[in-house]
Scaffold this motif. Structure first.
Motif, PDB file in Angstrom:
ATOM      1  N   ASN A 733      17.912  72.807 -61.289  1.00  9.68           N
ATOM      2  CA  ASN A 733      18.750  72.158 -62.096  1.00  9.68           C
ATOM      3  C   ASN A 733      18.123  71.839 -63.306  1.00  9.68           C
ATOM      4  N   ASP A 765      12.201  66.946 -66.576  1.00  3.15           N
ATOM      5  CA  ASP A 765      12.566  67.665 -67.736  1.00  3.15           C
ATOM      6  C   ASP A 765      12.671  67.143 -69.201  1.00  3.15           C
ATOM      7  N   GLN A 784      30.361  67.465 -60.954  1.00  2.00           N
ATOM      8  CA  GLN A 784      29.413  67.730 -62.122  1.00  2.00           C
ATOM      9  C   GLN A 784      29.793  66.919 -63.338  1.00  2.00           C
ATOM     10  N   LEU A 800      23.117  68.135 -55.734  1.00  2.00           N
ATOM     11  CA  LEU A 800      22.635  66.962 -55.747  1.00  2.00           C
ATOM     12  C   LEU A 800      23.055  65.991 -54.469  1.00  2.00           C
TER      13      LEU A 800
HETATM   14  P1  ADP Z   1      25.431  72.072 -59.694  1.00  2.00           P
HETATM   15  O1  ADP Z   1      25.523  72.683 -58.241  1.00  2.00           O
HETATM   16  O2  ADP Z   1      26.609  72.102 -60.266  1.00  2.00           O
HETATM   17  O3  ADP Z   1      24.350  72.135 -60.439  1.00  2.00           O
HETATM   18  P2  ADP Z   1      24.406  69.593 -58.864  1.00  2.00           P
HETATM   19  O4  ADP Z   1      24.875  68.529 -58.019  1.00  2.00           O
HETATM   20  O5  ADP Z   1      22.912  70.306 -58.502  1.00  2.00           O
HETATM   21  O6  ADP Z   1      25.549  70.626 -58.966  1.00  2.00           O
HETATM   22  O7  ADP Z   1      24.281  68.959 -60.188  1.00  2.00           O
HETATM   23  C1  ADP Z   1      25.739  68.089 -60.533  1.00  2.00           C
HETATM   24  C2  ADP Z   1      25.620  67.857 -62.279  1.00  2.00           C
HETATM   25  O8  ADP Z   1      24.508  66.990 -62.622  1.00  2.00           O
HETATM   26  C3  ADP Z   1      25.282  69.116 -62.917  1.00  2.00           C
HETATM   27  O9  ADP Z   1      26.531  69.835 -63.078  1.00  2.00           O
HETATM   28  C4  ADP Z   1      25.026  68.573 -64.168  1.00  2.00           C
HETATM   29  O10 ADP Z   1      25.972  68.276 -64.957  1.00  2.00           O
HETATM   30  C5  ADP Z   1      23.987  67.516 -63.705  1.00  2.00           C
HETATM   31  N1  ADP Z   1      22.779  67.637 -63.878  1.00  2.00           N
HETATM   32  C6  ADP Z   1      22.091  68.002 -62.521  1.00  2.00           C
HETATM   33  N2  ADP Z   1      20.604  67.895 -63.027  1.00  2.00           N
HETATM   34  C7  ADP Z   1      20.633  67.813 -64.253  1.00  2.00           C
HETATM   35  C8  ADP Z   1      19.579  67.874 -65.181  1.00  2.00           C
HETATM   36  N3  ADP Z   1      17.954  68.132 -64.815  1.00  2.00           N
HETATM   37  N4  ADP Z   1      19.441  67.620 -66.457  1.00  2.00           N
HETATM   38  C9  ADP Z   1      20.813  67.642 -66.866  1.00  2.00           C
HETATM   39  N5  ADP Z   1      22.107  67.458 -66.153  1.00  2.00           N
HETATM   40  C10 ADP Z   1      21.953  67.547 -64.874  1.00  2.00           C
END
Ligand code: ADP
Length: 976
Positions: A733, A765, A784, A800
């Motif tokens: 991510n 990050d 998301q 997540l």
């Molecule tokens: P996906 O499989 O769509 O990545 P996640 O559950 O991993 O789904 O992430 C959900 C959302 O959280 C992502 O679509 C993004 O919008 C946000 N996100 C996750 N990690 C980050 C990050 N490190 N920086 C910015 N946004 C993030």
């Protein structure tokens, strides 16, 4: 016969007498000169000297007597004596001689002796004077006999006794009976003596035998006076009478002394001292110093007790002291006892009365006066005087008559009316008693108004509870199990009728538990009985659902919920307080609910199967695409082809991640995901993860850095795969949402307690960041930040959510700090147990390097495309292989050929991968890797059970597969 001039009268007497006759001279020794035959026979022959002297007689003493008594040979003979009438005669005539037959009478000599003895006073008298008196008179009265003979006796008799004596003479003279009399007679010393006499009166004379009884009389008087002392003591005095001899210095008896000690509580140890004190005290008393011979005084014993004393000096014995010791303690005790009894009577909190059989009041205590509100000085004489206080008249006659002839207490309840007081309820108790033979009745009156009102309150609250129990839905009961094992209902509320379908009349007979058990559905009976027994044994509440037949024979069974709480009673019985309630409707509802649940579960299962099926179906083409891209990369593509291939790769990777996520998500949802607890090297794992993602980092033009704190080069126990998944997710991510920035992975050892370590993980990050309103949302399923994201960045929004769920399962909690445009920081910490045992050495250290450049594999794959792609991949590695199309062929091939490893598809015709593997494992230890698109848990479990050495999910990641092949072969060699 010599004729000595015996006159004719004499001759006539001599010749005519048949009795003894003799004649004697008138000169000494008065010789017997004539005796007749009778005289000779009886006396004469035995006479040694035939004269009067020889017969022991001095004739001079008889000169004036007409009768002469002779004693000879212890026999008395009486003779008449005749002196010659004429002066010329010189002889005496003794005639009418005969033996005096007086039995036992003393002889003349003895009689004389007797009369002159000093036994008793003996006197013979005539009229008022004495003609004979023996010599005893001298010692008794001090007179010589002669001084009292022939002189009037009256002046000597005490004037008080004179009349009695004269009366005696008068009365006894006529009857000639002997008289006994005691009177006082004056002695020569002018003092009176008591003479106790027996007197025989005759016409002319009287004979007296008497003795001095003055001493005896005095002693009697003393005794009388002594006894009269006791009258002078107060009534009930604690007293002891005694006699003490000054000569012997002792009391008249040992008992008297002993009694003294007992009566006046003298201890054993003080007795000798007390005895001395008493003797000393008595000796100090002097008869001269007292009046009328009586002394009164007191003295104190050494115990401190005061003893009163009355001492009498007896006239009959000057060396003696008689007396009484006494004190008033017994009386005082008695008086106190009486006072206490009186107090008890008067102050008794119960109102009491003693009445006779006619109702007359003998006594009434304070409380009785108080109860009836009467002044204690007003005289209430009869129970009828109390009529005004009672609602009914003459109740009292019932009280008295009821107790007649019994010893029981009879009780009555009655109401008092008073002008000022509110009405009271009384309990009257009557009991007979006998005092001095007279019957009385003891009456007690108790105010039971409060008790009655209490009883009423109890009744009311009992009614209230009964009403309440009747209003409760269902029925309440009380069940008793007694020590004999009988179980009975001791209470059943009306509501039971409805539950068990019995009538109101039936409920009264419905006490035995068996009647209710008969109503229970036979299938439910064991549960009901077992649960009841368990409740009784463990003293735990009972609850059970069962069916009962309520009402008619063919009526349907109804569901009932029974519950009860057991309680053991003091007598050993056990009681359950419980209720029964009809739950038929609830049961119906539950069964509908059950149906719905089953339908939902079924739907869920269908969903799960659908997902599984879809993923399988998706993986197969993906497998083909991925495999084909892999081979194309190795066939020198042009740059533009390379770029296209990269795009395809990116899309395929995303799809693979999505499918894996979906499967994981489904697993977690179904609660089927288990966290393993196997040892692994923490640092090694982290290095591997970073290394695995470094290409991805370079791709996204980000710098990926790993910061490790000290002490992380340790082996811990945990789920290595799931931890990698979490970190992979977060780092992927971070790389995805950062461009030309930094992704820093920080791992710190936070602390160690015994064999547990706490480790902090952070992925930071410098990317686009997450707006505050989205920070919670992104952890939700399929969420998301923006749906459009998926088009740009890919992903399903599950990553997540799965990360959070996995961390929860591992005991951690994910947290996030982020600011839009600045970057995000995801962090969490986990606790691991340190692994004690030595880890399985990794390929690169302990194991001897294996040559993996030439391997010969067996591929079991029914799908042509898959087989083609996989074949190309194998060739790319420079290995050789043989392909079979089903499980049967695989088993056959294994029997004939030699392979380093088997790649076994699971779903195949003829014989599937599971069966084939089981068969091969019977004869070969060649490692077998399962290849399957179905990630369902059951399949995973089955893969384990069948003895596969490894597992690779479809679509196949070529690198992963190669790694797995090398791993299982190394493993086999290591074991060997
Ligand atoms: P996906 O499989 O769509 O990545 P996640 O559950 O991993 O789904 O992430 C959900 C959302 O959280 C992502 O679509 C993004 O919008 C946000 N996100 C996750 N990690 C980050 C990050 N490190 N920086 C910015 N946004 C993030």
């Amino acid at each position: 016969m010599q004729d000595k001039g015996i006159n004719s009268t004499f001759k006539k007497i001599i010749y005519e007498s048949s009795e003894m006759v003799f004649l004697a001279d008138d000169t000494y020794p008065y010789s017997i000169f004539y005796a007749n035959e009778s005289f000779e026979e009886q006396l004469g022959e035995n006479l040694q000297e035939r004269n009067l002297v020889g017969l022991g007689l001095d004739i001079n003493a008889y000169i004036f007597k007409e009768e002469l008594v002779l004693t000879h040979n212890q026999k008395d003979y009486s003779f008449r004596l005749e002196l010659p009438q004429d002066s010329g005669s010189n002889y005496f005539l003794f005639y009418k001689g005969k033996e005096v037959k007086t039995h036992g009478l003393p002889s003349k000599k003895e009689a004389y002796q007797f009369f002159t003895s000093k036994l008793d006073l003996i006197a013979i008298g005539k009229h008022d004077h004495l003609t004979y008196l023996n010599s005893m008179v001298l010692p008794v009265l001090g007179f010589e006999p002669s001084e009292l003979l022939h002189t009037s006796l009256c002046p000597f008799v005490h004037e008080e006794d004179l009349d009695a004596l004269q009366n005696l003479w008068k009365t006894h003279l006529k009857s000639q009976d002997p008289a006994f009399h005691t009177f006082r007679f004056k002695g020569k010393d002018e003092k009176y003596r008591y003479l106790e006499c027996s007197i025989q009166f005759t016409q002319e004379s009287f004979f007296v035998i008497g003795r001095d009884v003055s001493g005896k009389i005095k002693a009697q008087e003393d005794e009388q006076e002594f006894f009269s002392l006791l009258d002078q003591l107060p009534a009930l005095a604690n007293s002891l009478s005694w006699k003490f001899s000054k000569t012997s210095q002792e009391f008249d008896s040992i008992q008297a002394e002993e009694l003294f000690y007992q009566k006046f509580l003298v201890s054993e140890s003080q007795r000798a001292q007390v005895k001395n004190q008493l003797v000393g005290y008595l000796n100090s008393l002097d008869s001269n110093s007292v009046t009328k011979g009586i002394y009164r005084g007191d003295f104190q014993l050494i115990s401190g007790k005061r003893i009163e004393v009355i001492v009498f000096f007896p006239k009959s014995n000057p060396s003696a002291l008689w007396g009484v010791f006494w004190d008033n303690s017994a009386k005082e005790l008695l008086e106190r006892e009486v006072l206490i009894q009186k107090g008890i009577w008067n102050e008794s909190p119960e109102a009491l009365m003693v009445v006779d059989e006619q109702g007359a009041i003998s006594s009434m205590n304070k409380e009785a006066y108080h109860l009836f509100g009467i002044e204690s000085d007003s005289r209430i004489n009869h129970l009828s005087d109390l009529n005004i206080f009672f609602e009914e008249e003459n109740l009292w006659s019932d009280w008295i008559s009821s107790s007649k002839g019994t010893t029981h207490t009879s009780r009555f309840s009655t109401s008092l009316i008073g002008e000022e007081k509110p009405s009271l309820t009384l309990e009257v108790a009557a009991k007979r008693m006998k005092i001095d033979g007279v019957e009385y009745v003891l009456l007690s009156f108790r105010n039971i108004t409060d008790q009655i009102s209490l009883e009423k309150t109890i009744e009311e609250s009992s009614d209230f509870l009964m009403n309440l129990t009747e209003q409760v839905p269902g029925g309440l009961y009380q069940l008793v199990l007694n020590s004999e094992g009988q179980m009975n209902f001791s209470f059943l509320s009306k509501g039971i009728n409805g539950v068990l379908g019995i009538s109101q009349e039936e409920i009264h007979q419905f006490t035995d538990i068996s009647a209710s058990i008969a109503k229970v559905h036979p299938q439910d009976l064991p549960t009901v009985i077992m649960s009841s027994v368990a409740s009784a044994k463990k003293m735990e509440p009972w609850q059970c659902q069962f069916r009962v037949k309520s009402g008619e024979k063919d009526a349907p069974y109804r569901w009932v919920l029974g519950a009860a709480r057991p309680q053991s009673l003091e007598n050993g019985d056990m009681v359950w307080y419980g209720y029964l309630t009809d739950i038929t409707k609830q049961k119906e509802f539950e069964s509908k609910l059950d149906e719905a649940r089953l339908a939902a579960e079924k739907a869920n299962q269908i969903k799960s199967e659908f997902l599984s099926m879809i993923s399988h179906e998706l993986r197969t083409p993906l497998n083909a695409i991925s495999g084909s891209v892999y081979s194309l990369f190795h066939e020198n593509p042009t740059d533009s082809q390379k770029s296209a291939l990269n795009t395809i790769n990116f899309a395929v990777d995303n799809l693979i991640i999505m499918i894996n996520d979906l499967l994981d998500f489904q697993k977690i949802e179904a609660g089927k995901l288990t966290i393993e607890n196997n040892p692994f090297q923490l640092k090694g794992l982290l290095d591997q993860i970073i290394k695995g993602l470094s290409f991805h980092a370079a791709d996204s033009k980000n710098k990926l850095n790993l910061h490790l704190s000290e002490g992380l080069d340790i082996a811990v126990k945990g789920d290595k795969t799931r931890l990698s998944q979490v970190l992979n997710n977060l780092i992927t991510n971070a790389l995805k949402f950062t461009h030309e920035g930094n992704v820093d992975v920080k791992v710190e050892l936070q602390g160690q307690i015994r064999n547990k370590v706490r480790v902090y993980f952070e992925v930071k990050d410098t990317g686009i960041g997450i707006a505050p309103e989205n920070q919670e949302k992104i952890f939700n399923d399929f969420d998301q930040v923006r749906p459009t994201f998926s088009t740009k960045y890919g992903g399903t929004g599950l990553g997540l959510s799965i990360t959070r769920k996995l961390l929860n399962l591992m005991g951690g909690k994910i947290a996030l700090e982020s600011a839009v445009g600045t970057g995000s920081r995801f962090y969490f910490d986990l606790e691991f147990e340190r692994a004690e045992e030595e880890l399985v050495p990794t390929q690169d250290n302990k194991r001897k390097p294996l040559a993996f450049d030439k391997l010969h594999l067996l591929m079991a794959e029914d799908n042509e495309v898959n087989a083609l792609v996989l074949g190309k991949i194998i060739k790319k590695w420079g290995y050789t292989y043989e392909r079979v199309e089903n499980g049967l062929e695989a088993v056959e091939a294994m029997k004939t050929g030699t392979y380093d490893c088997v790649l076994m598809d699971i779903q195949m015709p003829e014989m599937d991968g599971f069966e084939a593997t089981l068969a091969i494992k019977q004869f070969s230890d060649t490692p077998i890797i399962a290849l399957t698109a179905a990630a369902k848990l059951e399949i995973m479990e089955k893969i384990d059970e069948c003895g596969f050495e490894g597992f690779v999910a479809k679509p196949i990641d070529a690198a992963e597969l190669l790694k797995k092949i090398k791993e299982v072969i190394s493993e086999k060699n290591y074991k060997a």
